[in-house]
Motif scaffolding. Structure first.
Motif, PDB file in Angstrom:
ATOM      1  N   PRO A  39       0.906  -1.098  -0.042  1.00 30.20           N
ATOM      2  CA  PRO A  39      -0.147  -0.068   0.001  1.00 30.20           C
ATOM      3  C   PRO A  39       0.745   1.354  -0.018  1.00 30.20           C
ATOM      4  CG  PRO A  39      -0.770  -1.768   1.691  1.00 30.20           C
ATOM      5  CD  PRO A  39       0.401  -2.072   1.118  1.00 30.20           C
ATOM      6  N   ALA A  40       1.930   1.227   0.823  1.00 28.52           N
ATOM      7  CA  ALA A  40       2.846   2.363   0.732  1.00 28.52           C
ATOM      8  C   ALA A  40       3.487   2.806  -0.531  1.00 28.52           C
ATOM      9  CB  ALA A  40       3.646   2.273   1.875  1.00 28.52           C
ATOM     10  N   THR A  41       3.715   1.840  -0.966  1.00 31.65           N
ATOM     11  CA  THR A  41       4.625   1.995  -2.566  1.00 31.65           C
ATOM     12  C   THR A  41       3.354   2.438  -3.549  1.00 31.65           C
ATOM     13  OG1 THR A  41       6.123   0.257  -1.979  1.00 31.65           O
ATOM     14  CG2 THR A  41       5.928   0.954  -4.218  1.00 31.65           C
ATOM     15  N   VAL A  42       2.369   1.824  -3.402  1.00 35.25           N
ATOM     16  CA  VAL A  42       1.262   2.173  -4.239  1.00 35.25           C
ATOM     17  C   VAL A  42       0.665   3.728  -4.052  1.00 35.25           C
ATOM     18  CG1 VAL A  42      -1.028   1.692  -5.352  1.00 35.25           C
ATOM     19  CG2 VAL A  42       0.458  -0.135  -4.661  1.00 35.25           C
ATOM     20  N   ALA A  43       0.907   4.040  -3.020  1.00 34.31           N
ATOM     21  CA  ALA A  43       0.215   5.285  -2.792  1.00 34.31           C
ATOM     22  C   ALA A  43       1.064   6.302  -3.208  1.00 34.31           C
ATOM     23  CB  ALA A  43      -0.061   5.489  -1.052  1.00 34.31           C
ATOM     24  N   GLN A  44       2.534   6.131  -2.880  1.00 30.54           N
ATOM     25  CA  GLN A  44       3.591   7.289  -3.331  1.00 30.54           C
ATOM     26  C   GLN A  44       3.660   7.291  -4.873  1.00 30.54           C
ATOM     27  OE1 GLN A  44       5.333   9.042  -1.281  1.00 30.54           O
ATOM     28  NE2 GLN A  44       5.697  10.276  -3.359  1.00 30.54           N
TER      29      GLN A  44
END
Length: 314
Positions: free
Chosen positions: A213-218
């Motif tokens: 999720p953190a990578t996709v969000a960034q």
């Protein structure tokens, strides 16, 4: 005794050949240093002119399997899988300029592997990266095939939007996406809006669930706050842009209105052609496969012919 000596010599010769083969293989890949590109992994298949294939958000390189199968006889396919997408290990930590890092590291990979003017095929976020790479280093890449992607995604509904003005919206989206995965039902619903085949929907939903999720969000934040509409003027390569509109028909879009958005966003790109799929949704290589291949085949053939003609003239 003579037989034993003969066998020993044969075994030594075979062993020497294996060592030579292994050393040659290592030398061929010695320039690639995986630690130098923590934002992606790469799988190389086929032989011929180099071709880079870059997937979109939450998808690993496997999204290009059918494309690789078609082109690997004539192209050496370098299939990118971005970190954190579709089950790939996430970068640690996730950089606050993830896409820019990916852009720079893929360009470095092209140079370190001595890939001469590789064809680049990019879908969605991968298409955006292809444009950004070419605008950053106009001499590094060959022809571009951009599959349903735009130079500034945030400006789809408002052509006057700037990157700075998009930041509050993008930040809210980033914070929400960082909180965790969508439910399986939500993932399926989103995938169903981007492709038609049930098996494909299941696969894309699984990749979404496996993504960090953190990578996709960034990545989404970077995508929504980077405006390449002027930067594409630096791109020297011929570019084929393949667009989709059918998924937005229910919201009042037409092929003509969607094409107009594409034409506005790509207006400053010197050598480009825009083609719109009649019925394919966002994953055009899956949803309108024969049309996708027909368009890409013709474009690659045309530019291969032009390249040979240029060599003859020079």
């Amino acid at each position: 005794m003579k037989l034993l000596l003969t066998l020993r010599r044969h075994l030594q010769a075979i062993g020497l050949l294996l060592v030579v083969f292994l050393l040659a293989s290592l030398a061929a890949h010695a320039t690639d240093n995986p630690a130098a590109h923590p934002t992606f992994t790469v799988k190389v298949t086929g032989k011929g002119r180099p071709m880079l294939l870059i997937p979109g958000l939450t998808c690993p390189g496997a999204v290009w399997d059918e494309t690789v199968a078609r082109y690997q006889k004539d192209y050496q396919c370098h299939v990118i899988s971005l970190a954190g997408f579709g089950g790939q290990p996430a970068p640690q930590p996730v950089s606050d300029q993830f896409l820019q890092d990916a852009r720079n590291q893929i360009l470095t990979y092209v140079k370190s592997e001595k890939l001469t003017k590789p064809v680049v095929i990019g879908h969605s976020l991968g298409g955006f990266l292809a444009l950004w790479m070419s605008a950053t280093d106009p001499s590094a890449l060959g022809p571009l095939v951009i599959v349903d992607s735009l130079p500034f995604l945030a400006a789809v509904q408002n052509a006057n939007l700037t990157a700075d003005a998009a930041k509050p919206m993008a930040e809210g989206m980033r914070q929400q996406m960082r909180q965790g995965h969508m439910s399986v039902a939500q993932s399926r619903q989103m995938s169903a809006g981007m492709m038609t085949d049930t098996a494909r929907i299941t696969q894309a939903s699984r990749w979404s669930q496996l993504s960090d999720p953190a990578t996709v969000a960034q990545a989404m934040y970077d995508l929504y706050t980077t405006d390449l509409r002027s930067d594409v003027a630096r791109i020297q390569q011929p570019t084929l842009v393949l667009g989709a509109w059918a998924a937005y028909k229910a919201y009042g879009s037409t092929m003509e209105s969607t094409r107009a958005i594409y034409e506005q966003q790509y207006a400053k790109l010197p050598q480009h052609r825009i083609e719109m799929s009649e019925a394919g949704k966002h994953f055009l290589m899956w949803d309108d496969t024969q049309w996708f291949f027909a368009q890409t085949d013709a474009f690659l053939k045309q530019n291969a012919t032009a390249k040979r003609a240029g060599k003859v003239r020079s």
